[in-house]
Write a protein that holds these residues in place. Structure first.
Motif, PDB file in Angstrom:
ATOM      1  N   MET A  28      -2.771   3.990  -0.904  1.00 37.86           N
ATOM      2  CA  MET A  28      -3.744   2.721  -0.943  1.00 37.86           C
ATOM      3  C   MET A  28      -4.324   2.250   0.225  1.00 37.86           C
ATOM      4  SD  MET A  28      -2.120  -0.566  -2.996  1.00 37.86           S
ATOM      5  CE  MET A  28      -2.996  -1.254  -4.245  1.00 37.86           C
ATOM      6  N   LEU A  29      -5.769   1.853  -0.027  1.00 44.46           N
ATOM      7  CA  LEU A  29      -6.469   1.326   1.019  1.00 44.46           C
ATOM      8  C   LEU A  29      -6.595  -0.044   1.004  1.00 44.46           C
ATOM      9  CD1 LEU A  29      -8.923   4.051   1.430  1.00 44.46           C
ATOM     10  CD2 LEU A  29      -6.959   3.868   2.761  1.00 44.46           C
ATOM     11  N   ASP A  30      -7.004  -1.018   1.912  1.00 50.62           N
ATOM     12  CA  ASP A  30      -7.315  -2.066   1.834  1.00 50.62           C
ATOM     13  C   ASP A  30      -8.786  -2.399   1.429  1.00 50.62           C
ATOM     14  OD1 ASP A  30      -8.886  -2.022   4.041  1.00 50.62           O
ATOM     15  OD2 ASP A  30      -7.303  -2.935   5.328  1.00 50.62           O
ATOM     16  N   ALA A  31      -9.124  -3.866   1.008  1.00 50.07           N
ATOM     17  CA  ALA A  31     -10.542  -4.049   0.914  1.00 50.07           C
ATOM     18  C   ALA A  31     -11.756  -3.762   1.769  1.00 50.07           C
ATOM     19  CB  ALA A  31     -10.658  -5.535   0.740  1.00 50.07           C
ATOM     20  N   GLU A  32     -11.359  -3.185   3.008  1.00 52.60           N
ATOM     21  CA  GLU A  32     -12.333  -2.649   3.906  1.00 52.60           C
ATOM     22  C   GLU A  32     -12.228  -1.065   3.991  1.00 52.60           C
ATOM     23  OE1 GLU A  32     -10.523  -5.307   5.151  1.00 52.60           O
ATOM     24  OE2 GLU A  32     -11.959  -6.691   4.446  1.00 52.60           O
ATOM     25  N   LYS A  33     -11.538  -0.500   3.127  1.00 54.73           N
ATOM     26  CA  LYS A  33     -11.141   0.985   2.941  1.00 54.73           C
ATOM     27  C   LYS A  33     -10.360   1.422   4.029  1.00 54.73           C
ATOM     28  CE  LYS A  33     -15.484   0.945   0.446  1.00 54.73           C
ATOM     29  NZ  LYS A  33     -16.951   1.418   0.162  1.00 54.73           N
ATOM     30  N   HIS A  34      -9.343   0.704   4.762  1.00 59.46           N
ATOM     31  CA  HIS A  34      -8.724   1.298   5.675  1.00 59.46           C
ATOM     32  C   HIS A  34      -7.313   1.438   5.178  1.00 59.46           C
ATOM     33  CE1 HIS A  34     -11.929  -0.783   8.159  1.00 59.46           C
ATOM     34  NE2 HIS A  34     -11.877   0.295   8.685  1.00 59.46           N
ATOM     35  N   PRO A  35      -6.457   2.219   5.517  1.00 53.67           N
ATOM     36  CA  PRO A  35      -4.993   2.268   5.539  1.00 53.67           C
ATOM     37  C   PRO A  35      -4.334   1.203   5.735  1.00 53.67           C
ATOM     38  CG  PRO A  35      -5.448   4.367   6.405  1.00 53.67           C
ATOM     39  CD  PRO A  35      -6.755   3.443   6.651  1.00 53.67           C
ATOM     40  N   VAL A  36      -3.310   0.624   4.751  1.00 47.73           N
ATOM     41  CA  VAL A  36      -2.660  -0.387   4.968  1.00 47.73           C
ATOM     42  C   VAL A  36      -1.649   0.081   6.331  1.00 47.73           C
ATOM     43  CG1 VAL A  36      -0.832  -1.625   4.356  1.00 47.73           C
ATOM     44  CG2 VAL A  36      -2.384  -0.905   2.704  1.00 47.73           C
ATOM     45  N   SER A  37      -1.434  -1.005   7.523  1.00 46.07           N
ATOM     46  CA  SER A  37      -0.615  -0.466   8.500  1.00 46.07           C
ATOM     47  C   SER A  37       0.445  -1.212   8.552  1.00 46.07           C
ATOM     48  CB  SER A  37      -1.638  -0.832   9.905  1.00 46.07           C
ATOM     49  OG  SER A  37      -2.079  -1.882   9.864  1.00 46.07           O
ATOM     50  N   ALA A  46       5.073  -1.912   9.065  1.00 52.69           N
ATOM     51  CA  ALA A  46       6.076  -1.127   8.636  1.00 52.69           C
ATOM     52  C   ALA A  46       6.104  -0.655   7.478  1.00 52.69           C
ATOM     53  CB  ALA A  46       7.264  -2.442   9.054  1.00 52.69           C
ATOM     54  N   LEU A  47       5.515  -1.208   6.489  1.00 52.36           N
ATOM     55  CA  LEU A  47       5.583  -0.816   5.028  1.00 52.36           C
ATOM     56  C   LEU A  47       4.512   0.378   4.666  1.00 52.36           C
ATOM     57  CD1 LEU A  47       6.477  -4.065   3.360  1.00 52.36           C
ATOM     58  CD2 LEU A  47       8.094  -2.459   3.724  1.00 52.36           C
ATOM     59  N   ALA A  48       3.829   0.782   5.547  1.00 47.29           N
ATOM     60  CA  ALA A  48       2.459   1.435   5.330  1.00 47.29           C
ATOM     61  C   ALA A  48       2.935   2.723   4.389  1.00 47.29           C
ATOM     62  CB  ALA A  48       1.955   1.848   6.636  1.00 47.29           C
ATOM     63  N   GLU A  49       3.913   3.391   4.838  1.00 43.03           N
ATOM     64  CA  GLU A  49       4.423   4.465   3.923  1.00 43.03           C
ATOM     65  C   GLU A  49       4.764   4.173   2.418  1.00 43.03           C
ATOM     66  OE1 GLU A  49       3.917   7.907   4.398  1.00 43.03           O
ATOM     67  OE2 GLU A  49       2.676   7.100   6.173  1.00 43.03           O
ATOM     68  N   ASN A  50       4.978   3.098   2.198  1.00 45.37           N
ATOM     69  CA  ASN A  50       5.200   2.588   0.761  1.00 45.37           C
ATOM     70  C   ASN A  50       4.087   2.521  -0.131  1.00 45.37           C
ATOM     71  OD1 ASN A  50       7.931   2.613   1.534  1.00 45.37           O
ATOM     72  ND2 ASN A  50       7.801   0.462   1.980  1.00 45.37           N
ATOM     73  N   TYR A  51       2.803   2.377   0.550  1.00 50.08           N
ATOM     74  CA  TYR A  51       1.598   2.371   0.059  1.00 50.08           C
ATOM     75  C   TYR A  51       1.083   3.483  -0.615  1.00 50.08           C
ATOM     76  CZ  TYR A  51       1.643  -2.576   0.881  1.00 50.08           C
ATOM     77  OH  TYR A  51       2.005  -3.935   0.815  1.00 50.08           O
ATOM     78  N   VAL A  52       1.918   4.607  -1.041  1.00 44.70           N
ATOM     79  CA  VAL A  52       1.387   5.823  -1.648  1.00 44.70           C
ATOM     80  C   VAL A  52       2.070   6.299  -2.828  1.00 44.70           C
ATOM     81  CG1 VAL A  52       1.672   8.446  -0.889  1.00 44.70           C
ATOM     82  CG2 VAL A  52       1.568   6.779   1.023  1.00 44.70           C
ATOM     83  N   LEU A  53       1.091   6.795  -3.726  1.00 41.59           N
ATOM     84  CA  LEU A  53       1.405   7.366  -5.152  1.00 41.59           C
ATOM     85  C   LEU A  53       1.531   8.777  -4.982  1.00 41.59           C
ATOM     86  CD1 LEU A  53      -0.944   4.912  -7.271  1.00 41.59           C
ATOM     87  CD2 LEU A  53       1.714   4.490  -6.621  1.00 41.59           C
ATOM     88  N   GLN A  54       2.592   9.189  -5.391  1.00 42.24           N
ATOM     89  CA  GLN A  54       2.770  10.696  -5.404  1.00 42.24           C
ATOM     90  C   GLN A  54       2.346  11.360  -6.925  1.00 42.24           C
ATOM     91  OE1 GLN A  54       3.844  12.610  -3.093  1.00 42.24           O
ATOM     92  NE2 GLN A  54       4.243  10.788  -1.617  1.00 42.24           N
ATOM     93  N   LYS A  55       1.716  12.702  -6.804  1.00 37.66           N
ATOM     94  CA  LYS A  55       1.217  13.109  -8.019  1.00 37.66           C
ATOM     95  C   LYS A  55       2.495  13.851  -8.642  1.00 37.66           C
ATOM     96  CE  LYS A  55      -2.276  16.051  -9.657  1.00 37.66           C
ATOM     97  NZ  LYS A  55      -3.519  17.080  -9.496  1.00 37.66           N
ATOM     98  N   ILE A  56       2.700  13.395 -10.135  1.00 35.29           N
ATOM     99  CA  ILE A  56       3.754  14.014 -10.893  1.00 35.29           C
ATOM    100  C   ILE A  56       3.474  14.926 -11.854  1.00 35.29           C
ATOM    101  CG2 ILE A  56       5.031  11.971 -10.478  1.00 35.29           C
ATOM    102  CD1 ILE A  56       4.425  11.323 -13.564  1.00 35.29           C
ATOM    103  N   LYS A  57       2.097  14.917 -12.345  1.00 36.34           N
ATOM    104  CA  LYS A  57       1.606  16.073 -13.150  1.00 36.34           C
ATOM    105  C   LYS A  57      -0.175  16.111 -13.163  1.00 36.34           C
ATOM    106  CE  LYS A  57       2.236  13.481 -17.281  1.00 36.34           C
ATOM    107  NZ  LYS A  57       2.720  13.477 -18.529  1.00 36.34           N
TER     108      LYS A  57
END
Length: 147
Positions: A125-134, A136-147
């Motif tokens: 997930m990116l913020d409104a400016e299209k930058h990755p969230v930075s 301590a919780l940055a790695e929690n803004y990820v969705l994993q592909k399940i199928k």
């Protein structure tokens, strides 16, 4: 005497033509350098980004948001969000576009947009400016592909 003059003229002509022959280059001069070819691989052309992604995104007022995002082959998406420990669930539909490694979700109801970076088997997930969230919780803004 004529014979000597003809031989001398022929010799001069050969010497004069020999001066236009290409000169041998030193070994260092003959090496050619090639510019690095830019990597033209993008998510759009290289990754199988269609499918279903899941993850728990951080939330300010609850333990998290269980999120399921389905990207369909017809460039539509379905997003389901369930707030943990709260009686709140939301569904959203819209269309998506992919340019290079940027996934843009455009909601049908109000036209708002969300951005994700397409990575191998996951979406960041990116913020409104299209930058990755930075942070301590940055790695929690990820969705994993399940199928």
């Amino acid at each position: 005497m004529k014979k000597n003059v003809l031989i001398l003229a022929a010799a001069l002509a050969l010497v004069a033509c020999g001066g236009n022959a290409p000169k041998k280059k030193a070994a260092a001069e003959t090496q050619t350098t090639t510019a690095a070819v830019p990597d033209m691989h993008t998510a759009e052309t290289s990754l199988d980004y269609l499918g279903t992604y899941e993850g728990t995104l951080p939330a300010a007022d609850c333990p998290g948001i269980q999120t399921t995002l389905k990207l369909n082959p017809d460039s539509t998406y379905e997003l389901h969000m369930k707030y943990i420990d709260r009686d709140a669930e939301f569904d959203e539909t819209g269309v998506f576009t992919v340019k290079e490694n940027l996934l843009t979700l455009s909601q049908l109801d109000d036209g708002s947009e969300e951005y994700y970076k397409i990575e191998e088997n996951r979406l960041r997930m990116l913020d409104a400016e299209k930058h990755p969230v930075s942070g301590a919780l940055a790695e929690n803004y990820v969705l994993q592909k399940i199928k």
